[in-house]
Design a protein around this motif. Structure first.
Motif, PDB file in Angstrom:
ATOM      1  N   UNK A 253       0.800  -1.228   0.000  1.00 27.13           N
ATOM      2  CA  UNK A 253       0.000   0.000   0.000  1.00 27.13           C
ATOM      3  C   UNK A 253       0.835   1.281   0.000  1.00 27.13           C
ATOM      4  N   UNK A 254       1.982   1.260   0.686  1.00 22.85           N
ATOM      5  CA  UNK A 254       2.871   2.419   0.703  1.00 22.85           C
ATOM      6  C   UNK A 254       3.413   2.688  -0.696  1.00 22.85           C
ATOM      7  N   UNK A 255       3.878   1.653  -1.375  1.00 24.60           N
ATOM      8  CA  UNK A 255       4.413   1.810  -2.727  1.00 24.60           C
ATOM      9  C   UNK A 255       3.330   2.295  -3.682  1.00 24.60           C
ATOM     10  N   UNK A 256       2.165   1.643  -3.635  1.00 27.36           N
ATOM     11  CA  UNK A 256       1.089   1.998  -4.558  1.00 27.36           C
ATOM     12  C   UNK A 256       0.589   3.418  -4.324  1.00 27.36           C
ATOM     13  N   UNK A 257       0.547   3.834  -3.071  1.00 25.13           N
ATOM     14  CA  UNK A 257       0.087   5.186  -2.747  1.00 25.13           C
ATOM     15  C   UNK A 257       0.994   6.229  -3.379  1.00 25.13           C
ATOM     16  N   UNK A 258       2.300   6.059  -3.250  1.00 24.30           N
ATOM     17  CA  UNK A 258       3.242   7.034  -3.795  1.00 24.30           C
ATOM     18  C   UNK A 258       3.237   6.994  -5.320  1.00 24.30           C
ATOM     19  N   UNK A 259       3.125   5.802  -5.909  1.00 24.95           N
ATOM     20  CA  UNK A 259       3.132   5.676  -7.361  1.00 24.95           C
ATOM     21  C   UNK A 259       1.857   6.217  -8.001  1.00 24.95           C
ATOM     22  N   UNK A 260       0.735   6.133  -7.280  1.00 24.42           N
ATOM     23  CA  UNK A 260      -0.570   6.445  -7.878  1.00 24.42           C
ATOM     24  C   UNK A 260      -0.630   7.860  -8.420  1.00 24.42           C
ATOM     25  N   UNK A 261      -0.093   8.798  -7.675  1.00 25.17           N
ATOM     26  CA  UNK A 261      -0.087  10.194  -8.111  1.00 25.17           C
ATOM     27  C   UNK A 261       1.298  10.762  -7.807  1.00 25.17           C
ATOM     28  N   UNK A 262       2.265  10.318  -8.620  1.00 20.48           N
ATOM     29  CA  UNK A 262       3.670  10.598  -8.332  1.00 20.48           C
ATOM     30  C   UNK A 262       4.027  12.072  -8.443  1.00 20.48           C
ATOM     31  N   UNK A 263       3.178  12.854  -9.095  1.00 16.90           N
ATOM     32  CA  UNK A 263       3.472  14.276  -9.252  1.00 16.90           C
ATOM     33  C   UNK A 263       2.988  15.113  -8.079  1.00 16.90           C
ATOM     34  N   UNK A 264       2.332  14.485  -7.106  1.00 16.37           N
ATOM     35  CA  UNK A 264       1.798  15.221  -5.970  1.00 16.37           C
ATOM     36  C   UNK A 264       2.838  15.325  -4.854  1.00 16.37           C
ATOM     37  N   UNK A 265       2.734  16.408  -4.101  1.00 15.01           N
ATOM     38  CA  UNK A 265       3.638  16.587  -2.957  1.00 15.01           C
ATOM     39  C   UNK A 265       3.266  15.635  -1.832  1.00 15.01           C
ATOM     40  N   UNK A 266       4.280  15.142  -1.142  1.00 17.31           N
ATOM     41  CA  UNK A 266       4.092  14.292   0.026  1.00 17.31           C
ATOM     42  C   UNK A 266       4.520  15.049   1.277  1.00 17.31           C
ATOM     43  N   UNK A 267       3.819  14.822   2.370  1.00 20.14           N
ATOM     44  CA  UNK A 267       4.294  15.314   3.657  1.00 20.14           C
ATOM     45  C   UNK A 267       5.576  14.568   4.001  1.00 20.14           C
ATOM     46  N   UNK A 268       6.624  15.308   4.379  1.00 22.37           N
ATOM     47  CA  UNK A 268       7.949  14.725   4.565  1.00 22.37           C
ATOM     48  C   UNK A 268       8.486  15.002   5.966  1.00 22.37           C
ATOM     49  N   UNK A 269       9.515  14.264   6.382  1.00 22.91           N
ATOM     50  CA  UNK A 269      10.138  14.564   7.675  1.00 22.91           C
ATOM     51  C   UNK A 269      10.713  15.967   7.687  1.00 22.91           C
ATOM     52  N   UNK A 270      10.647  16.618   8.835  1.00 20.40           N
ATOM     53  CA  UNK A 270      11.214  17.969   8.967  1.00 20.40           C
ATOM     54  C   UNK A 270      12.737  17.921   8.993  1.00 20.40           C
ATOM     55  N   UNK A 271      13.282  16.972   9.741  1.00 20.17           N
ATOM     56  CA  UNK A 271      14.733  16.836   9.844  1.00 20.17           C
ATOM     57  C   UNK A 271      15.076  15.384   9.576  1.00 20.17           C
ATOM     58  N   UNK A 272      15.867  15.157   8.564  1.00 17.86           N
ATOM     59  CA  UNK A 272      16.226  13.780   8.214  1.00 17.86           C
ATOM     60  C   UNK A 272      16.959  13.119   9.372  1.00 17.86           C
ATOM     61  N   UNK A 273      16.435  11.965   9.796  1.00 16.01           N
ATOM     62  CA  UNK A 273      17.060  11.235  10.888  1.00 16.01           C
ATOM     63  C   UNK A 273      16.724  11.788  12.249  1.00 16.01           C
ATOM     64  N   UNK A 274      15.952  12.888  12.287  1.00 17.21           N
ATOM     65  CA  UNK A 274      15.579  13.468  13.584  1.00 17.21           C
ATOM     66  C   UNK A 274      14.127  13.225  13.829  1.00 17.21           C
ATOM     67  N   UNK A 275      13.303  14.301  13.595  1.00 13.30           N
ATOM     68  CA  UNK A 275      11.870  14.150  13.841  1.00 13.30           C
ATOM     69  C   UNK A 275      11.258  13.067  12.991  1.00 13.30           C
ATOM     70  N   UNK A 276      11.885  12.754  11.836  1.00  9.77           N
ATOM     71  CA  UNK A 276      11.321  11.743  10.963  1.00  9.77           C
ATOM     72  C   UNK A 276      11.760  10.344  11.270  1.00  9.77           C
ATOM     73  N   UNK A 277      12.508  10.098  12.287  1.00  9.04           N
ATOM     74  CA  UNK A 277      12.985   8.769  12.603  1.00  9.04           C
ATOM     75  C   UNK A 277      11.821   7.857  12.907  1.00  9.04           C
ATOM     76  N   UNK A 278      11.784   6.699  12.245  1.00  8.68           N
ATOM     77  CA  UNK A 278      10.659   5.776  12.401  1.00  8.68           C
ATOM     78  C   UNK A 278      10.843   4.810  13.542  1.00  8.68           C
ATOM     79  N   UNK A 279      11.911   4.930  14.291  1.00 12.13           N
ATOM     80  CA  UNK A 279      12.156   3.941  15.353  1.00 12.13           C
ATOM     81  C   UNK A 279      11.203   4.133  16.508  1.00 12.13           C
TER      82      UNK A 279
END
Length: 279
Positions: A253-279
């Motif tokens: 579902x994650x892959x298909x969601x991003x591929x479905x409308x690839x030209x649209x903006x995605x909400x992204x992590x604010x700081x790579x490896x910081x606030x966006x850490x998935x751990x």
């Protein structure tokens, strides 16, 4: 006014107005000072507690509950609306708490606003025209969906949050309270902030819904590859994720969601490896 094929008693309070043509399912109860329009269909064993308005071309499933001052079906808040015969469809086991509003669709959005099964709309939640809300979703107090928003199954929209028009919210996503969401949110994503940023994955929600440890590890790895890895374009990172995890059902579902409308903006992590850490 009632469905004559069903025999269970329907209770309509003397102060309620149920217009000729409305269809009320067996075992339902229409409380004091409610108004039900002539083109409304409400399924069996539903309850309009009091002071509820359901109007327009609106079809609601079984075991619906609406609490005081909920308004379902009045014309959309869209200046382009010209009285077109748009509609609302709501599934089974939906609860609309006090002051909830749901607007029908428009010609520019497919003429339909839809809400799935087992959805809880808490106090003051708003579902605007042409929105599509999936199954098992939760809109917390005063959560607001702009027009044309799509919310996939099991998503949670936190209290006092606002989702911009046309945004997609992926399955199992969690929108933190008081967040302003301006771009699409990936399945399993957690976002938060005045202008929302991706703050990792909704691991708690995944555990509650029975995802295996292996599936959660795979989703976490795919997330990190897609959003936290150095180098490459989004398309290149997505291709790498698909090559490695494309056969994992939980990641699909994650892959298909991003591929479905690839030209649209995605909400992204604010700081790579910081606030966006998935751990």
């Amino acid at each position: 006014m009632t469905d004559e094929t069903m025999t269970e008693a329907i209770q309509i309070h003397p102060s309620a107005v149920v217009e000729e043509g409305a269809r009320i399912g067996a075992g339902s109860r229409i409380g004091p000072f409610c108004v039900v329009g002539p083109r409304v269909e409400i399924g069996p064993h539903s309850v309009l507690h009091s002071h509820v308005v359901v109007t327009g071309n609106t079809r609601i499933g079984a075991r619906f509950q609406a609490f005081p001052f909920a308004v379902i079906g009045h014309q959309p808040q869209d200046l382009k609306y010209r009285g077109e015969d748009s509609r609302i469809e709501i599934g089974d086991d939906v609860v609309a708490r006090e002051h909830v509003t749901v607007n029908p669709g428009t010609e520019g959005g497919g003429m339909l606003t839809s809400i799935g099964n087992n959805v809880l709309l808490m106090v003051g939640a708003h579902v605007a025209h042409d929105c599509h809300v999936g199954n098992h979703c939760l809109l917390v107090n005063n959560a607001t969906l702009g027009g044309h928003v799509r919310v996939e199954d099991h998503a949670i929209i936190g209290g006092l949050s606002a989702v911009h028009q046309w945004v997609r919210i992926g399955a199992h996503a969690m929108i933190g309270g008081m967040s302003g969401v301006e771009a699409d949110v990936i399945p399993y994503g957690t976002v938060t902030g005045e202008r929302a940023h991706l703050a990792g994955l909704n691991i708690v929600g995944m555990k509650r819904r029975g995802f295996s440890r292996e599936d959660m590890h795979a989703v976490r790895a795919a997330y990190r590859r897609l959003f936290l890895a150095d180098g490459g374009t989004q398309a290149e990172r997505l291709a790498a994720v698909e090559a490695e995890f494309g056969e994992v059902e939980a990641v699909r579902p994650l892959i298909d969601f991003v591929k479905a409308e690839a030209d649209r903006a995605l909400t992204r992590p604010r700081v790579k490896g910081g606030a966006g850490d998935a751990s």
